[in-house]
Enzyme design. Structure first.
Site, mmCIF file in Angstrom:
data_model
loop_
_atom_site.group_PDB
_atom_site.id
_atom_site.type_symbol
_atom_site.label_atom_id
_atom_site.label_comp_id
_atom_site.label_asym_id
_atom_site.label_seq_id
_atom_site.Cartn_x
_atom_site.Cartn_y
_atom_site.Cartn_z
ATOM 1 C CE LYS A 194 -14.676 -1.050 4.270
ATOM 2 N NZ LYS A 194 -14.207 0.014 3.373
ATOM 3 N N GLY A 247 -6.678 -7.185 1.780
ATOM 4 C CA GLY A 247 -6.067 -5.909 2.145
ATOM 5 C C GLY A 247 -4.724 -6.149 2.807
ATOM 6 C CB SER A 248 -2.559 -3.913 4.718
ATOM 7 O OG SER A 248 -3.428 -3.512 5.747
ATOM 8 C CB THR A 249 -0.103 -8.320 6.609
ATOM 9 O OG1 THR A 249 0.006 -9.087 5.395
ATOM 10 C CG2 THR A 249 0.231 -9.213 7.783
ATOM 11 C CD GLU A 250 -0.804 -1.545 10.251
ATOM 12 O OE1 GLU A 250 -0.234 -1.261 9.176
ATOM 13 O OE2 GLU A 250 -1.148 -0.705 11.093
ATOM 14 N N GLY A 252 -5.498 -7.121 8.380
ATOM 15 C CA GLY A 252 -5.903 -8.526 8.521
ATOM 16 C C GLY A 252 -5.791 -8.981 9.976
ATOM 17 C CD GLU A 269 -6.485 -14.578 -0.943
ATOM 18 O OE1 GLU A 269 -5.253 -14.407 -1.060
ATOM 19 O OE2 GLU A 269 -7.032 -15.686 -1.078
ATOM 20 C CB CYS A 303 -1.191 -8.609 -3.305
ATOM 21 S SG CYS A 303 -2.303 -9.461 -4.442
ATOM 22 C CD GLU A 400 2.064 -5.673 0.127
ATOM 23 O OE1 GLU A 400 1.368 -5.365 1.102
ATOM 24 O OE2 GLU A 400 1.683 -6.423 -0.789
#
Ligand code: NAD
Length: 499
Positions: A194, A247-250, A252, A269, A303, A400
């Site tokens: 995706k 993608g973003s930590t949020e 994730g 990642e 990143c 970030e």
């Protein structure tokens, strides 16, 4: 200046794109059509089907069928290698079109980012093409099992984890697709990929190349769609064995929560807030050129971006002046202009996000020395921006930004404890770098800094042959190198008794 678009690129943009499911292009079940926007002009670029839960069900069923039956699980390692190698050749043969799609869809400047996209994707596919014949288990020593007088023969098999859902972000679309597909296909998994809804075009084009190359139907399914409709359904799906996410930590975090249903494997990642540490003995010209180049690479939507630059006080003023000069000299413009060094940000939302960080830096008392505004005219452009006088507690130093904003801060205490403390003062741990001629200092810091990659007079990942990934909230697992295969393999122990 208008882009000089290849006739095949233009024809591809004109087409309404479907979802690649089971080797065929299909409309979405809901009939949803999404638009990709050219971020340099804010004009619609292409129309594509947006996958929803029903499409994800179909794509996962196709991947499951291809994983469990048919030619893929029976295929020899040599043939799998050949297919990956041929795909790399197809990517190169269609390099001009793919490069144009990256520039138009993502906004990345031709120089240097878009010019690197195709060679990097092809290199990754070739690297993984070498692996199928080298994935092997081991034979293991054993004491005699209870009641036996001879040791059991004990060995391990490496088996593909199964159906993998792969979710990628918008910042380096073709490279991300290649780095996700490579290890999954080398290990014999099947994939539902995706791509991000902002930048689906190069992955859709790659889908056509995958068909041409001769991968069996259902081995790779490509289903662009939003995170909520397509991404979340893929992560929750009970027939998906693993999710690989960038993608973003949020997001994730939400993926980890959603994956608990069938306890699928998850690799992540995520974000970064990378320190770039300059000692007084560093080669100043080279070091500062790299800080500016990498800090603003892909408009800071990267990143690995060195967003926290720490410069020793002895060289701070001349170094900051050089960084400011480099930032001012960067030509802002559309990615197709070869002179451009700063393209647009990906979207209006990302532009607003960057503007709000700049406002927070100013209200927290940081000193803006270059940039900080968007230029006149259409397009989501933002000036390369430098702050000094930052403090570790400021939001611009902690969060970030994912935009062209670098914080520059001076330091005086060169003790290893002091330097490691400010380098590690972040929830992230993706990349860090140390710039010095002092070998002892550099190697000791490489051990003390908590990051997946530490550069010495270098910043960023190594080659695709070396592992890449994050400590702390920058992720789980590693991509690239032999370690990237671990996340796509199960280990089975076989114990053979002779009595
Ligand atoms: P994002 O997390 O918003 O989106 C990434 C992908 O996740 C997209 O495909 C999106 O559609 C999907 N998604 C969103 N919500 C989802 C959900 N609930 N369930 C499943 N999928 C969902 O990230 P972004 O803003 O598009 O990308 C930027 C981020 O990516 C930054 O934080 C950056 O650091 C990170 N990134 C990390 C690396 C790395 O290798 N560590 C590389 C590039 C980017």
């Amino acid at each position: 200046m208008n882009p000089d678009i290849h006739a095949q690129t233009a024809a591809f943009l004109d087409r309404e794109h479907g979802l690649l499911i089971g080797g065929e292009w299909a409309a979405s079940r809901s009939g949803e059509i999404l638009k990709s926007i050219n971020p340099a002009t804010e004009q619609p670029l292409a129309r594509f089907a947006g996958a929803g839960p029903e499409d994800i069900d179909l794509a996962v069923a196709a991947a499951r069928e291809a994983c469990d039956h048919g030619p893929w699980p029976a295929m020899s390692p040599s043939r799998r290698s050949e297919l990956l190698w041929k795909l790399a050749e197809q990517v190169e043969a269609h390099g001009e079109i793919l490069t144009q799609l990256e520039i138009l869809d993502n906004g990345m400047p031709l120089n240097p980012a878009a010019a690197m996209a195709v060679p990097i994707a092809a290199k990754m596919l070739r690297y993984y093409a070498g692996w199928p014949s080298k994935i092997a288990g081991s034979t293991n020593p054993s004491d005699p099992r209870p009641g036996a007088d001879r040791a059991a023969l004990t060995y391990t098999l490496k088996e593909p984890v199964g159906v993998v859902g792969q979710i990628t972000p918008w910042n380096y679309p073709l490279g991300m697709a290649a780095m996700k597909l490579g290890p999954a296909l080398a290990t014999g998994c099947t994939v539902v990929l995706k791509p991000d809804e902002h930048t689906p075009l190069s992955a859709l084009y790659l889908g056509e190349l995958i068909r041409k190359t001769g991968f069996p139907p259902g081995v790779v399914n490509i289903v662009p769609g939003t995170g909520e409709a397509a991404g979340a359904s893929l992560v929750e799906h009970p027939d998906v064995d693993k999710v690989a996410f960038t993608g973003s930590t949020e997001t994730g975090r939400s993926i980890v929560r959603a994956a608990t249903g069938n306890l699928k494997r998850v690799s992540l990642e995520l974000g970064g807030k990378s320190p770039f540490i300059v000692f007084p003995d560093a080669d100043l010209d080279r070091t500062i050129a790299m800080a500016a180049h990498l800090g603003f690479f892909l408009q800071g939507q990267n990143c690995q971006c060195p967003s926290r630059v720490f410069i020793h006080e002895e060289i701070f003023e001349p170094a900051v002046e050089r960084m400011a000069e480099a930032a001012r000299a960067m030509k802002i413009g559309p990615g197709w202009d070869p002179e451009t060094r700063q393209g647009p940000l990906i979207s209006a939302a990302q532009l607003e996000r960057v503007e709000s960080y700049v406002a927070s830096g100013l209200s927290d008392g940081a000193e803006l020395i270059v940039g900080g505004a968007r230029p006149e005219g259409p397009g989501y452009f933002f000036e390369p921006t430098l702050f000094r006088g930052t403090k570790s507690e400021m939001r611009i130093m902690r969060e970030e930004i994912f935009g062209p904003v670098i914080c520059v801060q001076s330091f005086s205490d060169t003790s290893l404890d002091a330097v490691a403390a400010f380098a590690n003062d972040t929830v992230y741990g993706l990349v860090a770098s140390v710039w010095t001629r002092g070998l002892g200092t550099a190697h000791e810091l490489a051990q003390r800094i908590k990051a997946g990659v530490v550069g010495i007079n270098h910043h960023g990942s190594g080659d695709v042959f070396a592992p890449f990934g994050g400590y702390k909230e920058s992720g789980w697992g590693r991509e690239f190198g032999a370690e990237s295969l671990d996340g796509y393999l199960e280990t089975k122990t076989v114990v053979v008794r002779y009595d």
